[in-house]
Enzyme design. Structure first.
Site, PDB file in Angstrom:
ATOM      1  N   HIS A 156      36.795  75.950  23.705  1.00 11.58           N
ATOM      2  CA  HIS A 156      36.606  76.266  22.290  1.00 11.58           C
ATOM      3  C   HIS A 156      35.263  75.718  21.792  1.00 11.58           C
ATOM      4  O   HIS A 156      34.576  76.374  21.000  1.00 11.58           O
ATOM      5  CB  HIS A 156      37.744  75.663  21.457  1.00 11.58           C
ATOM      6  CG  HIS A 156      38.996  76.481  21.476  1.00 11.58           C
ATOM      7  ND1 HIS A 156      39.779  76.620  22.604  1.00 11.58           N
ATOM      8  CD2 HIS A 156      39.615  77.211  20.497  1.00 11.58           C
ATOM      9  CE1 HIS A 156      40.820  77.393  22.326  1.00 11.58           C
ATOM     10  NE2 HIS A 156      40.737  77.764  21.057  1.00 11.58           N
ATOM     11  N   HIS A 198      41.957  67.873  23.690  1.00 18.15           N
ATOM     12  CA  HIS A 198      40.819  67.406  24.481  1.00 18.15           C
ATOM     13  C   HIS A 198      40.451  65.981  24.104  1.00 18.15           C
ATOM     14  O   HIS A 198      40.822  65.482  23.034  1.00 18.15           O
ATOM     15  CB  HIS A 198      39.595  68.303  24.255  1.00 18.15           C
ATOM     16  CG  HIS A 198      39.739  69.694  24.786  1.00 18.15           C
ATOM     17  ND1 HIS A 198      39.564  70.003  26.115  1.00 18.15           N
ATOM     18  CD2 HIS A 198      40.043  70.859  24.165  1.00 18.15           C
ATOM     19  CE1 HIS A 198      39.757  71.300  26.287  1.00 18.15           C
ATOM     20  NE2 HIS A 198      40.058  71.841  25.114  1.00 18.15           N
TER      21      HIS A 198
END
Length: 236
Positions: A156, A198
């Site tokens: 992303h 993440h």
């Protein structure tokens, strides 16, 4: 005549029993060699990774419904969809099919090239590094594949940084809209840590990687002169 008693100095020394015998001293050649000490770079890397994991866990305030900011999780999941590759690929293909402007088709075709390049490079790096996602991540991500079980780098973040540069360079936007595009890219990256998807270093490297990916797209820019067959397909 009886012999004189032997003096203490002449008495025989007692023979030590086997249990009291001194253990043999190992020869220098048999002694275990000490292991190599870790280098300064290895120690620094371990310290950085440990700090990264600790800091990322502290920032994962939306990792679950019971987290500190769990009520904001649905909003951040909408941001997750906005930075996912599937909507971007579908939207770009739809725009290519509907566009009647040669200049517009050229921009959209290169955006499609950039998105595919991003997917391939991120998959390759994830497969090589194989860093697992944070332990506090909830595996309810939008449209995942096998390589998405790995965390480094954030796809992303790479996509947001690349699309941000692409849009700012090839679309004529007013200043408020340009600011919104930059803010969108930054917030998408931050949301990945807040959702627990993440670690901080995954997002940071993803931003750098996505920023550099646009340079590759710019260098191999597709045009009617460089790829006439490709444009002929879309012009039909």
């Amino acid at each position: 005549m009886p012999s004189p008693r032997s003096s203490p100095s002449r008495r025989a020394a007692p023979i030590p029993s086997p249990s009291r015998r001194a253990a043999p001293i190992p020869s220098p050649s048999r002694r275990a060699a000490p292991g190599p000490s870790p280098s300064c770079a290895a120690v620094a890397l371990r310290s950085l990774l440990a700090a990264d994991l600790r800091f990322s866990r502290q920032l994962g305030v939306c990792a679950g419904e019971r987290s500190a900011w769990g009520s904001a999780r649905p909003l951040l999941r909408l941001l997750e969809v906005s930075g996912h590759g599937v909507p971007w690929l579908a939207g770009t293909l739809y725009g290519l099919g509907r566009s009647e402007s040669p200049a517009g088709r050229e921009v959209l075709l290169n955006l499609l090239f950039a998105l595919v390049l991003d997917l391939v490079l991120v998959a390759v790096v994830k497969g090589l590094v194989r860093r697992r996602r944070p332990t506090h991540n909830k595996m309810d991500m939008f449209v995942t594949i096998s390589v998405d079980k790995y965390s480094f780098p954030s796809g992303h973040a790479t996509r947001a940084a690349m699309v941000c540069r692409f849009v700012l360079h090839h679309l004529v936007l007013a200043i408020p809209l340009r600011v919104l595009v930059v803010l969108w890219a930054i917030i998408v990256g931050i949301s990945r840590v807040m959702l627990g998807r993440h670690n901080v270093t995954d997002v940071a490297f993803g931003f750098i990687m996505g920023y550099m990916q646009y340079n590759v797209v710019k260098y191999f820019w597709l045009s009617p002169l460089s790829a006439p067959a490709l444009f002929a397909v879309w012009n039909q």
